[in-house]
Design a protein around this motif. Structure first.
Motif, PDB file in Angstrom:
ATOM      1  N   VAL A   2      -3.296 -12.260   3.136  1.00  0.00           N
ATOM      2  CA  VAL A   2      -2.347 -11.139   3.615  1.00  0.00           C
ATOM      3  C   VAL A   2      -3.401 -10.541   4.668  1.00  0.00           C
ATOM      4  O   VAL A   2      -4.305 -10.851   4.488  1.00  0.00           O
ATOM      5  CB  VAL A   2      -3.502 -10.122   2.361  1.00  0.00           C
ATOM      6  CG1 VAL A   2      -2.714  -8.594   2.970  1.00  0.00           C
ATOM      7  CG2 VAL A   2      -2.727 -10.074   0.616  1.00  0.00           C
ATOM      8  N   VAL A   3      -2.346 -10.463   5.577  1.00  0.00           N
ATOM      9  CA  VAL A   3      -3.111 -10.416   6.765  1.00  0.00           C
ATOM     10  C   VAL A   3      -2.367  -9.319   7.460  1.00  0.00           C
ATOM     11  O   VAL A   3      -1.956  -9.494   8.679  1.00  0.00           O
ATOM     12  CB  VAL A   3      -2.102 -12.281   7.361  1.00  0.00           C
ATOM     13  CG1 VAL A   3      -3.205 -13.612   7.322  1.00  0.00           C
ATOM     14  CG2 VAL A   3      -0.305 -12.164   7.464  1.00  0.00           C
ATOM     15  N   SER A   4      -1.233  -8.248   6.810  1.00  0.00           N
ATOM     16  CA  SER A   4      -0.539  -7.691   6.966  1.00  0.00           C
ATOM     17  C   SER A   4      -1.774  -6.642   6.507  1.00  0.00           C
ATOM     18  O   SER A   4      -1.807  -6.385   4.672  1.00  0.00           O
ATOM     19  CB  SER A   4       0.559  -7.273   6.456  1.00  0.00           C
ATOM     20  OG  SER A   4       1.064  -6.472   7.190  1.00  0.00           O
ATOM     21  N   ASP A   5      -1.918  -4.515   7.225  1.00  0.00           N
ATOM     22  CA  ASP A   5      -2.317  -3.780   6.400  1.00  0.00           C
ATOM     23  C   ASP A   5      -1.608  -3.257   6.024  1.00  0.00           C
ATOM     24  O   ASP A   5      -1.712  -2.471   4.939  1.00  0.00           O
ATOM     25  CB  ASP A   5      -3.572  -2.579   7.285  1.00  0.00           C
ATOM     26  CG  ASP A   5      -2.792  -3.077   8.982  1.00  0.00           C
ATOM     27  OD1 ASP A   5      -1.895  -4.180   9.779  1.00  0.00           O
ATOM     28  OD2 ASP A   5      -2.775  -1.865   9.353  1.00  0.00           O
ATOM     29  N   GLU A   6      -0.057  -3.396   5.866  1.00  0.00           N
ATOM     30  CA  GLU A   6       0.719  -3.240   4.330  1.00  0.00           C
ATOM     31  C   GLU A   6       0.791  -3.247   3.368  1.00  0.00           C
ATOM     32  O   GLU A   6       0.953  -2.618   2.327  1.00  0.00           O
ATOM     33  CB  GLU A   6       2.052  -3.854   5.297  1.00  0.00           C
ATOM     34  CG  GLU A   6       3.018  -3.072   6.199  1.00  0.00           C
ATOM     35  CD  GLU A   6       4.138  -3.290   6.382  1.00  0.00           C
ATOM     36  OE1 GLU A   6       4.905  -4.016   5.658  1.00  0.00           O
ATOM     37  OE2 GLU A   6       4.394  -3.244   7.704  1.00  0.00           O
ATOM     38  N   ALA A  14      -1.803  -4.527  -0.316  1.00  0.00           N
ATOM     39  CA  ALA A  14      -3.241  -4.896  -0.505  1.00  0.00           C
ATOM     40  C   ALA A  14      -4.050  -5.641  -0.932  1.00  0.00           C
ATOM     41  O   ALA A  14      -4.522  -6.646  -0.826  1.00  0.00           O
ATOM     42  CB  ALA A  14      -3.563  -3.411  -1.959  1.00  0.00           C
ATOM     43  N   GLU A  43       4.268 -12.658   8.862  1.00  0.00           N
ATOM     44  CA  GLU A  43       3.821 -11.217   8.679  1.00  0.00           C
ATOM     45  C   GLU A  43       2.559 -10.606   7.691  1.00  0.00           C
ATOM     46  O   GLU A  43       1.748 -10.288   7.952  1.00  0.00           O
ATOM     47  CB  GLU A  43       4.782 -10.142   9.262  1.00  0.00           C
ATOM     48  CG  GLU A  43       5.703 -10.351  10.770  1.00  0.00           C
ATOM     49  CD  GLU A  43       6.602  -9.311  10.780  1.00  0.00           C
ATOM     50  OE1 GLU A  43       7.085  -9.028  12.360  1.00  0.00           O
ATOM     51  OE2 GLU A  43       6.174  -8.277  10.350  1.00  0.00           O
ATOM     52  N   GLU A  44       3.272 -10.926   6.286  1.00  0.00           N
ATOM     53  CA  GLU A  44       2.312 -10.966   5.822  1.00  0.00           C
ATOM     54  C   GLU A  44       1.089 -11.098   4.543  1.00  0.00           C
ATOM     55  O   GLU A  44       0.574 -10.791   3.824  1.00  0.00           O
ATOM     56  CB  GLU A  44       2.955  -9.309   4.868  1.00  0.00           C
ATOM     57  CG  GLU A  44       4.538  -8.322   4.911  1.00  0.00           C
ATOM     58  CD  GLU A  44       5.082  -8.006   4.000  1.00  0.00           C
ATOM     59  OE1 GLU A  44       5.007  -8.233   2.846  1.00  0.00           O
ATOM     60  OE2 GLU A  44       6.084  -6.704   5.056  1.00  0.00           O
ATOM     61  N   LYS A  95       0.891  -0.688   0.259  1.00  0.00           N
ATOM     62  CA  LYS A  95       0.006  -0.039  -0.119  1.00  0.00           C
ATOM     63  C   LYS A  95       1.090   1.342   0.358  1.00  0.00           C
ATOM     64  O   LYS A  95       0.099   2.040  -0.311  1.00  0.00           O
ATOM     65  CB  LYS A  95      -0.809  -0.259   1.363  1.00  0.00           C
ATOM     66  CG  LYS A  95      -2.016  -0.809   0.968  1.00  0.00           C
ATOM     67  CD  LYS A  95      -2.852  -0.595   2.406  1.00  0.00           C
ATOM     68  CE  LYS A  95      -3.939  -1.774   1.893  1.00  0.00           C
ATOM     69  NZ  LYS A  95      -4.451  -2.067   3.678  1.00  0.00           N
ATOM     70  N   TYR A  96       2.054   1.553   0.574  1.00  0.00           N
ATOM     71  CA  TYR A  96       2.427   2.390   0.623  1.00  0.00           C
ATOM     72  C   TYR A  96       3.933   2.512  -0.879  1.00  0.00           C
ATOM     73  O   TYR A  96       4.705   3.523  -0.458  1.00  0.00           O
ATOM     74  CB  TYR A  96       3.994   1.794   1.828  1.00  0.00           C
ATOM     75  CG  TYR A  96       4.856   0.533   2.295  1.00  0.00           C
ATOM     76  CD1 TYR A  96       5.532   1.678   1.204  1.00  0.00           C
ATOM     77  CD2 TYR A  96       4.006   0.041   2.584  1.00  0.00           C
ATOM     78  CE1 TYR A  96       6.542  -0.373   1.559  1.00  0.00           C
ATOM     79  CE2 TYR A  96       4.614  -1.603   2.935  1.00  0.00           C
ATOM     80  CZ  TYR A  96       5.887  -1.238   2.301  1.00  0.00           C
ATOM     81  OH  TYR A  96       6.982  -2.637   2.089  1.00  0.00           O
TER      82      TYR A  96
END
Length: 176
Positions: free
Chosen positions: A124-128, A130, A78-79, A50-51
């Motif tokens: 996808v388990v991270s808000d980083e 999309a 993590e992701e 997303k960044y």
């Protein structure tokens, strides 16, 4: 005490002070670790951070005192919620300073080929992130930034040839 002995054997305290001074003054490198993961159809796993404006290989930046391989494994878990065995090193790429970033060392490790069942478990388990997807090389070529694409092509070549490579900003360096 043997006067011929190396400094660290003659005076461990002085040796530690020497190391501490060097540690305080020498440059520190930012380290990133990505993983080249394929599926049974030889597509490459990409993630959409997303960044960032472009897609990327899964992975991320190492934390303090974390090895690149451990960072890659941690980032995948993590992701994408997947505990992946990190295999051999394929590429080390020195990236020069750009924008507000200092120079860095980027590693790509072989993540192997996931079975259909393993690939289906990725999420996808991270808000980083999309999204994630497996892409054929033609699509990878459109989605990655040029220097990341060069790095990825070198990683694919390292897989084929059985030996890794050293890059400078995505470009293979010939030995002299």
């Amino acid at each position: 005490m043997n006067p011929e002995a190396p400094l660290y054997e003659r005076d461990p305290e002085a040796w530690n002070m020497y190391l501490a001074e060097g540690n305080a003054k020498q440059a520190r490198k930012r380290v990133g670790a990505d993983v080249l993961i394929r599926d049974e159809q030889e597509r490459i796993l990409l993630v959409d951070p997303k960044y960032k404006p472009d897609w990327d290989l899964p992975g991320g930046m190492a934390e303090a005192n974390e090895s690149p391989a451990a960072a890659a494994r941690r980032e995948i878990k993590e992701e994408l919620g997947f505990d992946l065995e990190i295999r051999r090193l394929l590429v080390v790429d020195w990236v020069p300073p750009h924008g507000p970033w200092d120079d860095s060392l980027m590693f790509i490790f072989d993540g192997g080929v996931l079975s259909k069942e393993q690939a289906a478990r990725l999420q996808v388990v991270s808000d980083e992130l999309a999204a994630h997807r497996f892409s054929p090389l033609e699509e990878v070529e459109r989605l990655l930034r040029p220097y990341v694409l060069d790095r990825t092509r070198s990683a694919l070549q390292a897989l084929r040839e059985g030996c890794g490579s050293y890059l400078v900003y995505g470009r293979r360096q010939e030995s002299s």
